[in-house]
Structures are given as C-alpha cells and as structure tokens.
Design a protein around this motif. Sequence first.
Motif, PDB file in Angstrom:
ATOM      1  N   ALA A  90      36.176  -9.262  52.422  1.00 60.02           N
ATOM      2  CA  ALA A  90      37.432  -9.438  51.686  1.00 60.02           C
ATOM      3  C   ALA A  90      37.165 -10.092  50.332  1.00 60.02           C
ATOM      4  O   ALA A  90      37.683  -9.667  49.299  1.00 60.02           O
ATOM      5  CB  ALA A  90      38.401 -10.288  52.522  1.00 60.02           C
ATOM      6  N   VAL A  91      36.304 -11.118  50.347  1.00 58.55           N
ATOM      7  CA  VAL A  91      35.982 -11.825  49.099  1.00 58.55           C
ATOM      8  C   VAL A  91      35.211 -10.912  48.153  1.00 58.55           C
ATOM      9  O   VAL A  91      35.494 -10.868  46.943  1.00 58.55           O
ATOM     10  CB  VAL A  91      35.181 -13.114  49.403  1.00 58.55           C
ATOM     11  CG1 VAL A  91      34.552 -13.684  48.147  1.00 58.55           C
ATOM     12  CG2 VAL A  91      36.080 -14.151  50.079  1.00 58.55           C
ATOM     13  N   ALA A  92      34.236 -10.163  48.674  1.00 59.61           N
ATOM     14  CA  ALA A  92      33.444  -9.268  47.814  1.00 59.61           C
ATOM     15  C   ALA A  92      34.376  -8.284  47.109  1.00 59.61           C
ATOM     16  O   ALA A  92      34.217  -8.003  45.916  1.00 59.61           O
ATOM     17  CB  ALA A  92      32.390  -8.537  48.633  1.00 59.61           C
ATOM     18  N   TYR A  93      35.362  -7.774  47.833  1.00 57.10           N
ATOM     19  CA  TYR A  93      36.320  -6.852  47.211  1.00 57.10           C
ATOM     20  C   TYR A  93      37.207  -7.567  46.199  1.00 57.10           C
ATOM     21  O   TYR A  93      37.508  -7.024  45.137  1.00 57.10           O
ATOM     22  CB  TYR A  93      37.187  -6.172  48.281  1.00 57.10           C
ATOM     23  CG  TYR A  93      36.447  -5.070  48.983  1.00 57.10           C
ATOM     24  CD1 TYR A  93      35.827  -4.060  48.250  1.00 57.10           C
ATOM     25  CD2 TYR A  93      36.350  -5.038  50.361  1.00 57.10           C
ATOM     26  CE1 TYR A  93      35.131  -3.049  48.878  1.00 57.10           C
ATOM     27  CE2 TYR A  93      35.652  -4.035  51.004  1.00 57.10           C
ATOM     28  CZ  TYR A  93      35.043  -3.036  50.259  1.00 57.10           C
ATOM     29  OH  TYR A  93      34.356  -2.039  50.869  1.00 57.10           O
ATOM     30  N   ALA A  94      37.628  -8.771  46.536  1.00 58.83           N
ATOM     31  CA  ALA A  94      38.489  -9.512  45.601  1.00 58.83           C
ATOM     32  C   ALA A  94      37.769  -9.713  44.268  1.00 58.83           C
ATOM     33  O   ALA A  94      38.364  -9.566  43.199  1.00 58.83           O
ATOM     34  CB  ALA A  94      38.889 -10.857  46.207  1.00 58.83           C
ATOM     35  N   VAL A  95      36.479 -10.027  44.346  1.00 62.06           N
ATOM     36  CA  VAL A  95      35.703 -10.246  43.114  1.00 62.06           C
ATOM     37  C   VAL A  95      35.604  -8.943  42.321  1.00 62.06           C
ATOM     38  O   VAL A  95      35.802  -8.918  41.097  1.00 62.06           O
ATOM     39  CB  VAL A  95      34.299 -10.821  43.451  1.00 62.06           C
ATOM     40  CG1 VAL A  95      33.420 -10.874  42.210  1.00 62.06           C
ATOM     41  CG2 VAL A  95      34.431 -12.208  44.086  1.00 62.06           C
ATOM     42  N   ARG A  96      35.353  -7.845  43.005  1.00 59.16           N
ATOM     43  CA  ARG A  96      35.273  -6.551  42.303  1.00 59.16           C
ATOM     44  C   ARG A  96      36.618  -6.196  41.660  1.00 59.16           C
ATOM     45  O   ARG A  96      36.659  -5.698  40.532  1.00 59.16           O
ATOM     46  CB  ARG A  96      34.908  -5.441  43.280  1.00 59.16           C
ATOM     47  CG  ARG A  96      33.450  -5.382  43.590  1.00 59.16           C
ATOM     48  CD  ARG A  96      33.155  -4.084  44.295  1.00 59.16           C
ATOM     49  NE  ARG A  96      31.792  -4.083  44.771  1.00 59.16           N
ATOM     50  CZ  ARG A  96      31.298  -3.172  45.597  1.00 59.16           C
ATOM     51  NH1 ARG A  96      32.068  -2.192  46.033  1.00 59.16           N
ATOM     52  NH2 ARG A  96      30.047  -3.232  45.986  1.00 59.16           N
ATOM     53  N   ILE A  97      37.672  -6.432  42.411  1.00 56.64           N
ATOM     54  CA  ILE A  97      39.008  -6.095  41.878  1.00 56.64           C
ATOM     55  C   ILE A  97      39.284  -6.932  40.627  1.00 56.64           C
ATOM     56  O   ILE A  97      39.779  -6.430  39.619  1.00 56.64           O
ATOM     57  CB  ILE A  97      40.097  -6.304  42.972  1.00 56.64           C
ATOM     58  CG1 ILE A  97      39.923  -5.262  44.080  1.00 56.64           C
ATOM     59  CG2 ILE A  97      41.503  -6.209  42.373  1.00 56.64           C
ATOM     60  CD1 ILE A  97      40.765  -5.517  45.336  1.00 56.64           C
ATOM     61  N   ALA A  98      38.928  -8.221  40.699  1.00 56.87           N
ATOM     62  CA  ALA A  98      39.159  -9.106  39.544  1.00 56.87           C
ATOM     63  C   ALA A  98      38.359  -8.614  38.336  1.00 56.87           C
ATOM     64  O   ALA A  98      38.854  -8.583  37.203  1.00 56.87           O
ATOM     65  CB  ALA A  98      38.769 -10.540  39.900  1.00 56.87           C
ATOM     66  N   ARG A  99      37.113  -8.217  38.571  1.00 55.35           N
ATOM     67  CA  ARG A  99      36.278  -7.734  37.449  1.00 55.35           C
ATOM     68  C   ARG A  99      36.834  -6.421  36.898  1.00 55.35           C
ATOM     69  O   ARG A  99      36.900  -6.230  35.680  1.00 55.35           O
ATOM     70  CB  ARG A  99      34.827  -7.557  37.916  1.00 55.35           C
ATOM     71  CG  ARG A  99      34.141  -8.906  38.086  1.00 55.35           C
ATOM     72  CD  ARG A  99      32.703  -8.765  38.548  1.00 55.35           C
ATOM     73  NE  ARG A  99      32.012 -10.046  38.420  1.00 55.35           N
ATOM     74  CZ  ARG A  99      31.027 -10.459  39.206  1.00 55.35           C
ATOM     75  NH1 ARG A  99      30.601  -9.689  40.193  1.00 55.35           N
ATOM     76  NH2 ARG A  99      30.465 -11.632  39.016  1.00 55.35           N
ATOM     77  N   ALA A 100      37.228  -5.534  37.801  1.00 51.23           N
ATOM     78  CA  ALA A 100      37.763  -4.245  37.346  1.00 51.23           C
ATOM     79  C   ALA A 100      39.062  -4.461  36.568  1.00 51.23           C
ATOM     80  O   ALA A 100      39.304  -3.817  35.546  1.00 51.23           O
ATOM     81  CB  ALA A 100      38.016  -3.329  38.544  1.00 51.23           C
ATOM     82  N   HIS A 101      39.869  -5.397  37.030  1.00 51.87           N
ATOM     83  CA  HIS A 101      41.178  -5.612  36.405  1.00 51.87           C
ATOM     84  C   HIS A 101      41.058  -6.186  35.000  1.00 51.87           C
ATOM     85  O   HIS A 101      41.843  -5.864  34.110  1.00 51.87           O
ATOM     86  CB  HIS A 101      42.012  -6.544  37.287  1.00 51.87           C
ATOM     87  CG  HIS A 101      43.440  -6.635  36.846  1.00 51.87           C
ATOM     88  ND1 HIS A 101      44.304  -5.564  36.909  1.00 51.87           N
ATOM     89  CD2 HIS A 101      44.151  -7.658  36.306  1.00 51.87           C
ATOM     90  CE1 HIS A 101      45.482  -5.917  36.443  1.00 51.87           C
ATOM     91  NE2 HIS A 101      45.414  -7.189  36.072  1.00 51.87           N
ATOM     92  N   THR A 102      40.072  -7.056  34.821  1.00 51.23           N
ATOM     93  CA  THR A 102      39.958  -7.760  33.531  1.00 51.23           C
ATOM     94  C   THR A 102      38.916  -7.137  32.615  1.00 51.23           C
ATOM     95  O   THR A 102      38.887  -7.452  31.412  1.00 51.23           O
ATOM     96  CB  THR A 102      39.554  -9.234  33.766  1.00 51.23           C
ATOM     97  OG1 THR A 102      38.325  -9.231  34.514  1.00 51.23           O
ATOM     98  CG2 THR A 102      40.614  -9.996  34.534  1.00 51.23           C
ATOM     99  N   GLY A 103      38.019  -6.335  33.181  1.00 48.66           N
ATOM    100  CA  GLY A 103      36.909  -5.814  32.379  1.00 48.66           C
ATOM    101  C   GLY A 103      35.938  -6.925  31.999  1.00 48.66           C
ATOM    102  O   GLY A 103      35.156  -6.789  31.055  1.00 48.66           O
ATOM    103  N   ARG A 104      35.983  -8.043  32.715  1.00 47.61           N
ATOM    104  CA  ARG A 104      35.091  -9.177  32.425  1.00 47.61           C
ATOM    105  C   ARG A 104      34.092  -9.344  33.575  1.00 47.61           C
ATOM    106  O   ARG A 104      34.291  -8.774  34.650  1.00 47.61           O
ATOM    107  CB  ARG A 104      35.906 -10.471  32.288  1.00 47.61           C
ATOM    108  CG  ARG A 104      36.973 -10.396  31.195  1.00 47.61           C
ATOM    109  CD  ARG A 104      37.790 -11.672  31.201  1.00 47.61           C
ATOM    110  NE  ARG A 104      38.818 -11.697  30.181  1.00 47.61           N
ATOM    111  CZ  ARG A 104      39.693 -12.703  30.054  1.00 47.61           C
ATOM    112  NH1 ARG A 104      39.654 -13.741  30.873  1.00 47.61           N
ATOM    113  NH2 ARG A 104      40.592 -12.660  29.097  1.00 47.61           N
TER     114      ARG A 104
END
Length: 438
Positions: free
Chosen positions: A117-131
């Motif tokens: 769940a955390v690994a996905y949350a981190v990917r989603i955050a990166r994808a969302h911000t482009g950071r």
Amino acid sequence: MTAEITDLATRAEQVVAGVVNSATRANGDPLTIAAAEGAYVTDLDGKRYLDYHAAFGAILLGHHDPVVDEAVIEAIRTEPDLTGWGTSTLEVRLAEAVVDVVPSIDRMVTVTTGSEAVAYAVRIARAHTGRTLLVKVQGGFHGWSDAVARNVISPPDRAYGMDPLSAGILPEALEATLIAEYNDLESLRTLFDEHPDQIAGVIVEPIPHNVGALLPAQGYLEGLRELTAARGSVLIFDEVITGFRHALGGFQQIAGVSPDLTTFGKAMGNGYAVSGVGGSAEVMREAEPAQGGQVAIMGTFNGNSVACAAGLATLGYLSSHPEFYERTHALGARVRTGLQGVFDDAGVAARIQGFGGTFTTYFIPGEAHGYRDLLANDSAASRAFHRAMIDRGFLMLPIPMKRMHVSGAFTEADVDRTVDAAANAVAELVAQGALPRR
Ligand SMILES: Cc1ncc(COP(=O)(O)O)c(C=O)c1O
C-alpha cells in the motif's frame, strides 16, 4: 524448552532463512505460538499469555473472532477462490465500506500488505506531482519498500543521518527520501526550502506507533496539511496501525485532518491479510487508466475473497458496535494509569504513553514529543521489563519502544492482572538495579 520446540527450531534453522519469516519475529523464548483464542495465545509448551503483542496490531477484535472467522468460512464456501479476472462483489463491497467510513477516501485499491500500500502511495504521489523526493520522519516505519526503508529505531549516531533498514537497496532510492522530525513543522519547512518544487510527498504515521506512541502536538497534523498543500506536495497518512483501531475513520477522523492519500492494513482484516491505499478522487486518478492515470496497480492476490470477507466482517462489526471504541479506549486508559502508578511508586524513571487501546513504556524522565526525546530511552530497561512480563504470562515484544495493544477480547480483570504482575516484575528489576531511578 521441550524436545518438540528444540526440534522445530533446528528444522527451521535448516530451511527457513533467518529462522523466522519476518525479521522482528525472532525474539527468543517463546519460539512458537501454537494456539490463539480471544485475548490469549498459548505456546508449544502449553503456557498461556495475555496477548498485548496482537500480531504487531493486526488483531483488533480478538483472536479467531467468530464474526470474522464465520465470514471467511462463508466466503470459502460460496465465493470463487481466485479468478484473476475482472472484479468481484466482495472487492466492491469492501471499497464501498472503506469509502463510507473514511471521509478523505473517494477511491481505493485493495492490496495484501501495508508495504505494498505504501509503495503504491509513493508512486501515486510521484506521478501526481511529477517530483521525485519523499519526506518521512525519523522513527516512522512504513514497511520494507526501498523508498521508506530508512531511519526507524536509529541509534543516536545514525539518527537523522543515513540509517538503512536493509542491505541491498540502491543508495539513490534511499537518498531520495529526506528525514524530518515528528512534531516539528520547522524541520519540514526547512526541507521544502532546501528542495523547492522537488518534494512529491510527505508520509507520516499520525501517531508514530513504530517507536511507541508519540502524540501529535496541538496543530501539528493541521500544520502538515497546510504546509504540504502550500508547497504542492501530497500528504500521505500511513494509518496501517492507527486505521480502524483508534476510530472507524482512522486517526484522521479524530484529528479532523484530511490527507490526500491514506494507507491502511493490519487491523482491517483482524488477522487476515488485507490492506489498501485510498484517497481523493483527484489524486487517485493517477491509478485509474480510464482517467489517463499511469500508475499500474498489480497483484495476483489483490482483493481475494478471503481477504475481502475478513475486511468486510471487521468493518461491519466495528460499524455496528460503536461502543467497541469506548470500551477498548477505557481499558487502554486503565492499563496506562495502572502501570504509570507502578513505576511512580517504585521511583522508576518511566513514562507510559499511548492512545486508545495502545501504550508503550519509555524509560525516560519526561514526556516524549519527538524522536530526539527517545534517544534517551534506556533500551536495556525496556527489554528487561518486557522480558519479565513475558515470564509472567504477558506477551510484550522485547524490543525497545514497542507498543502494546488491548484487543476487544480483553477484560478489566485482564488489565488489573497485568498491573499486579507489573508491580511484581518492577520490584524484582529494581532490586537487580535493572531500571533507571528518578
Ligand atoms: C505504519 C506501518 N506502515 C506500513 C507497514 C507495513 O505493513 P506490512 O507489514 O503489512 O507490509 C507497517 C508494518 O508494521 C506499519 O506499522
């Protein structure tokens, strides 16, 4: 140890790398829990323990809770085992149940473990911000995935520096995670200033239970919300421990703060493997191909019938028994007060901190607000106290700063027995000079 246990230990050494299948399960005697029921577990020698460990918090209602077990058995009898095709009624019902009780979650995905769940949350955050960068706090634990596998129970010389949880991780992956201090907004503000427009997300356990129970200072979680929003960063609450345990809507419901993403697991299935990540429709869109999202969620066992049935039954029980929280919180307060009294009477420099049905014994002189305060914790005293309690039939993980959990199967009598046993254990340890004095 009986011959049976010695034999099992020898066999495990030969075929199970590391003897146990999860690193922090290796804690010496008892090696093997052979049975679990309600508030109690029994080892292979037949010795019973009141279970404060609760499988690191995955047991919330009590072991083999009949409501959950029945739902699982029913699912095995009536649902497809695993099809790997399309979606299923139980998956949709579980997502509806979570969306219903956690206000910040519009959409979710069901996975098997909190780490996923955390690994996905981190990917989603990166994808969302482009950071690329991520921030976590010193002492926060978020599972084994590379981005978060650093700086949990760090020794003083490695705290706030580079303290990986494991070998074999790319240094670049660890270095892309920055370390702030819990309850210290200034430490986060500094990181944002030093890395403008580069921080994709900030992940925090609303109560960092992996180092016991640091409680959020007034305004801290609100401050996190404001600061992350102002700097265009995704706020992730890791509620893998706090979720469903402290309140049906998670600790965010109690705090009145809405993160962008929430991860949850552990107590959600009362011992069955079910976890998830969810959040606002806007951010979760990154995981929705039909909306142009490009974060792929994959997992052969995601949303399997047994997991979903356990999750639905646990959430269903909690929804229809709101008194559960009042009762377990009262038991938690009773044990915290009782134990603090024991240490105070004995003149020991110990501090019981906790929330709801959880508590931790810190061997420090005053209250702990952040990890810096915990650097003074007397680790040997922590281990000695928990070991003395295990000897007396109370299962408490003998690792410094570890929290205890009261499950729904506990009674006042269980708690009172604990306090009596603690008085006996503390007297013995004080006589041995094993506990710090005030
Ligand atoms: C806050 C938190 N997040 C994530 C995890 C990882 O969950 P799992 O062990 O199910 O992978 C844990 C596990 O202890 C946890 O405490």
